[in-house]
Design a protein around this motif. Structure first.
Motif, mmCIF file in Angstrom:
data_model
loop_
_atom_site.group_PDB
_atom_site.id
_atom_site.type_symbol
_atom_site.label_atom_id
_atom_site.label_comp_id
_atom_site.label_asym_id
_atom_site.label_seq_id
_atom_site.Cartn_x
_atom_site.Cartn_y
_atom_site.Cartn_z
ATOM 1 N N LEU A 76 0.817 -1.221 0.000
ATOM 2 C CA LEU A 76 0.000 0.000 0.000
ATOM 3 C C LEU A 76 0.851 1.273 0.000
ATOM 4 C CD1 LEU A 76 -2.726 -1.032 2.643
ATOM 5 C CD2 LEU A 76 -2.749 -1.381 0.163
ATOM 6 N N GLY A 77 2.154 1.107 0.108
ATOM 7 C CA GLY A 77 3.018 2.281 0.146
ATOM 8 C C GLY A 77 2.832 3.114 1.398
ATOM 9 N N GLY A 78 2.512 2.485 2.510
ATOM 10 C CA GLY A 78 2.235 3.219 3.743
ATOM 11 C C GLY A 78 3.347 3.093 4.778
ATOM 12 N N THR A 79 3.077 3.602 5.960
ATOM 13 C CA THR A 79 4.047 3.531 7.054
ATOM 14 C C THR A 79 3.347 3.020 8.324
ATOM 15 O OG1 THR A 79 3.580 5.840 7.569
ATOM 16 C CG2 THR A 79 5.512 5.408 6.192
ATOM 17 N N ILE A 80 2.508 2.028 8.114
ATOM 18 C CA ILE A 80 1.750 1.434 9.212
ATOM 19 C C ILE A 80 2.708 0.736 10.184
ATOM 20 C CG2 ILE A 80 0.189 -0.518 9.703
ATOM 21 C CD1 ILE A 80 -1.318 0.249 7.112
ATOM 22 N N LYS A 81 2.385 0.797 11.481
ATOM 23 C CA LYS A 81 3.218 0.098 12.467
ATOM 24 C C LYS A 81 2.449 -0.943 13.278
ATOM 25 C CE LYS A 81 6.649 3.724 12.844
ATOM 26 N NZ LYS A 81 6.901 5.047 13.438
ATOM 27 N N GLU A 82 1.129 -0.782 13.329
ATOM 28 C CA GLU A 82 0.320 -1.685 14.153
ATOM 29 C C GLU A 82 -0.609 -2.552 13.298
ATOM 30 O OE1 GLU A 82 0.842 -2.109 17.365
ATOM 31 O OE2 GLU A 82 2.420 -0.590 17.225
ATOM 32 N N LEU A 83 -1.269 -3.511 13.963
ATOM 33 C CA LEU A 83 -2.181 -4.406 13.240
ATOM 34 C C LEU A 83 -3.537 -3.735 13.019
ATOM 35 C CD1 LEU A 83 -1.360 -7.831 14.946
ATOM 36 C CD2 LEU A 83 -0.552 -6.952 12.761
ATOM 37 N N GLU A 84 -3.531 -2.671 12.239
ATOM 38 C CA GLU A 84 -4.793 -1.967 11.995
ATOM 39 C C GLU A 84 -5.550 -2.575 10.817
ATOM 40 O OE1 GLU A 84 -3.400 2.069 9.960
ATOM 41 O OE2 GLU A 84 -2.313 1.662 11.809
ATOM 42 N N MET A 85 -6.679 -1.953 10.467
ATOM 43 C CA MET A 85 -7.601 -2.550 9.488
ATOM 44 C C MET A 85 -6.941 -2.856 8.140
ATOM 45 S SD MET A 85 -10.568 -3.752 10.001
ATOM 46 C CE MET A 85 -11.339 -4.889 8.848
#
Lengths: 163, 163
Positions: A76-85
């Motif tokens: 997704l090209g993101g910078t997610i760190k947690e187990l979100e949706m």
């Protein structure tokens, strides 16, 4: 009941294809082994069923948090760190696409399946028990950001199940 | 997408039948509602898929520890206190038999399904996410020894899935 290894190569191939092309993650498949006890899985697991007239199989693909977060960010090209949706959606998508890819290869071996909707299990230290006497094959995979593994349990049916 | 209530009555009937006859447990079905968020489930959950040419559905039946331990002891005549293997087997069996019973009633409504092998999820505070835009119906049940609930997510398929 002997280990059905028909499923191993199609799932390894489909997983490696998905990871290298759609997720752009380098992945290495380890040696498959038979699951002998109830072991805790990763923090997030996708589950899907294959139901056909002559065979039924269930698949669980379980990720460490670090592995699936990196895969999701790559996709997704993101910078997610947690187990979100977004991560949960990615687990569902990976489960679905990997199984769909393996299904195409299994058709060539004579297997005919319908595929269920995937479900995603969340929770530290959860385990998945496949309620059958058929052996469960585990295929471990490693990436630079952590491991994941696939469990496959497949069974021939004596009588027709899709009616 | 509207809530598909076709599935509610067959699963309520099949669950009550199973609990009162095979498990000899008095059970009361509560009012079904639409699941709107990711809520933690019981400590042990059975998951099963129904896969047909025109419909696919997934079911999760999640038990509090006290409820499933009492049900297992009723069925096996034992004095189990923890979530040991007999309890896990019972969850798989309940999931299978309840879905099989509901399937017989759903056939009368025109649904045709094959049923997967059940899987059982263990782990305090785990949650199950059904990865679809179709609404998820929750049916709560109560017994003298605690609650359990059934989540059903069903979807019509545009194209044939069993090929």
């Amino acid at each position: 009941m002997p280990l059905n290894i028909d499923f191993v190569t199609p799932f390894v191939k489909s997983t490696v294809d998905f990871m290298t092309t759609m997720a752009q993650v380098e992945v290495k498949a380890g040696k498959p082994f038979a699951k002998t006890d109830i072991t805790a899985m990763g923090e997030v697991t996708g589950i899907i069923s294959m139901v056909g007239e002559k065979h039924t199989a269930s698949l669980a693909i379980s990720f460490t948090k670090s592995a699936i977060v990196a895969i999701t960010n790559n996709m997704l090209g993101g910078t997610i760190k947690e187990l979100e949706m977004d991560v949960i959606d990615t687990v569902g998508e990976v489960t679905n696409i990997v199984t769909g890819g393996a299904k195409k290869l299994l058709v060539l071996k004579g297997y005919k399946f319908g595929i269920s909707l995937p479900s995603v299990i969340l929770g530290k230290g959860h385990s998945v028990v496949h309620t059958t006497k058929a052996p469960v094959v585990v295929i471990p995979f490693s990436t630079d950001n952590g491991d994941f593994f696939i469990e496959i349990c497949s069974m021939s049916l004596k009588k027709e199940k899709v009616n």
